[in-house]
Motif scaffolding. Structure first.
Motif, PDB file in Angstrom:
ATOM      1  N   GLY A  61       0.803  -1.216   0.000  1.00  0.00           N
ATOM      2  CA  GLY A  61       0.000   0.000   0.000  1.00  0.00           C
ATOM      3  C   GLY A  61       0.839   1.271   0.000  1.00  0.00           C
ATOM      4  N   ASP A  62       2.112   1.137  -0.342  1.00  0.00           N
ATOM      5  CA  ASP A  62       3.037   2.272  -0.367  1.00  0.00           C
ATOM      6  C   ASP A  62       2.984   2.924  -1.746  1.00  0.00           C
ATOM      7  OD1 ASP A  62       5.177   4.035  -0.400  1.00  0.00           O
ATOM      8  OD2 ASP A  62       6.528   2.673   0.657  1.00  0.00           O
ATOM      9  N   ARG A  63       2.202   3.984  -1.848  1.00  0.00           N
ATOM     10  CA  ARG A  63       2.010   4.640  -3.148  1.00  0.00           C
ATOM     11  C   ARG A  63       3.291   5.295  -3.656  1.00  0.00           C
ATOM     12  NH1 ARG A  63      -2.962   4.099  -5.135  1.00  0.00           N
ATOM     13  NH2 ARG A  63      -4.649   3.910  -3.653  1.00  0.00           N
ATOM     14  N   ASP A  64       4.139   5.777  -2.749  1.00  0.00           N
ATOM     15  CA  ASP A  64       5.405   6.386  -3.166  1.00  0.00           C
ATOM     16  C   ASP A  64       6.311   5.351  -3.835  1.00  0.00           C
ATOM     17  OD1 ASP A  64       4.703   8.907  -2.256  1.00  0.00           O
ATOM     18  OD2 ASP A  64       5.635   8.613  -0.288  1.00  0.00           O
ATOM     19  N   LEU A  65       6.410   4.178  -3.232  1.00  0.00           N
ATOM     20  CA  LEU A  65       7.234   3.114  -3.802  1.00  0.00           C
ATOM     21  C   LEU A  65       6.651   2.638  -5.127  1.00  0.00           C
ATOM     22  CD1 LEU A  65       9.734   1.347  -3.369  1.00  0.00           C
ATOM     23  CD2 LEU A  65       8.283  -0.287  -2.174  1.00  0.00           C
ATOM     24  N   GLN A  66       5.349   2.559  -5.190  1.00  0.00           N
ATOM     25  CA  GLN A  66       4.679   2.164  -6.427  1.00  0.00           C
ATOM     26  C   GLN A  66       4.990   3.169  -7.545  1.00  0.00           C
ATOM     27  OE1 GLN A  66       0.420   2.275  -6.132  1.00  0.00           O
ATOM     28  NE2 GLN A  66       0.137   0.869  -7.838  1.00  0.00           N
ATOM     29  N   ALA A  67       4.909   4.446  -7.240  1.00  0.00           N
ATOM     30  CA  ALA A  67       5.187   5.490  -8.232  1.00  0.00           C
ATOM     31  C   ALA A  67       6.658   5.470  -8.639  1.00  0.00           C
ATOM     32  CB  ALA A  67       4.814   6.855  -7.677  1.00  0.00           C
ATOM     33  N   GLU A  68       7.540   5.253  -7.670  1.00  0.00           N
ATOM     34  CA  GLU A  68       8.974   5.173  -7.974  1.00  0.00           C
ATOM     35  C   GLU A  68       9.255   3.997  -8.915  1.00  0.00           C
ATOM     36  OE1 GLU A  68      13.153   4.403  -5.600  1.00  0.00           O
ATOM     37  OE2 GLU A  68      11.473   5.266  -4.481  1.00  0.00           O
ATOM     38  N   GLY A  69       8.581   2.885  -8.678  1.00  0.00           N
ATOM     39  CA  GLY A  69       8.741   1.722  -9.545  1.00  0.00           C
ATOM     40  C   GLY A  69       8.290   1.991 -10.963  1.00  0.00           C
TER      41      GLY A  69
END
Length: 56
Positions: free
Chosen positions: A27-35
């Motif tokens: 649920g980490d949107r920052d990590l998802q966006a970074e990916g």
């Protein structure tokens, strides 16, 4: 395109996919966006190398 560049670009793309998947799972949107950004960068680099190959 050199084999080393291909491997680096593919590694960046795969790292991005792993980050995105981890971000989805946690649920980490920052990590998802970074990916997603890493995947896009890897894809753009591959496209740039292909264009250079055409003109060489």
């Amino acid at each position: 395109m050199s084999a080393m560049d291909k491997m680096k670009n593919k590694a960046e793309e795969l790292t991005g996919k792993a980050k995105e998947t981890t971000g989805d799972a946690t649920g980490d949107r920052d990590l998802q966006a970074e990916g997603k950004a890493d995947q896009t960068t890897g894809n753009l680099k591959q496209a740039g190398e292909k264009v250079k190959d055409v003109f060489e």
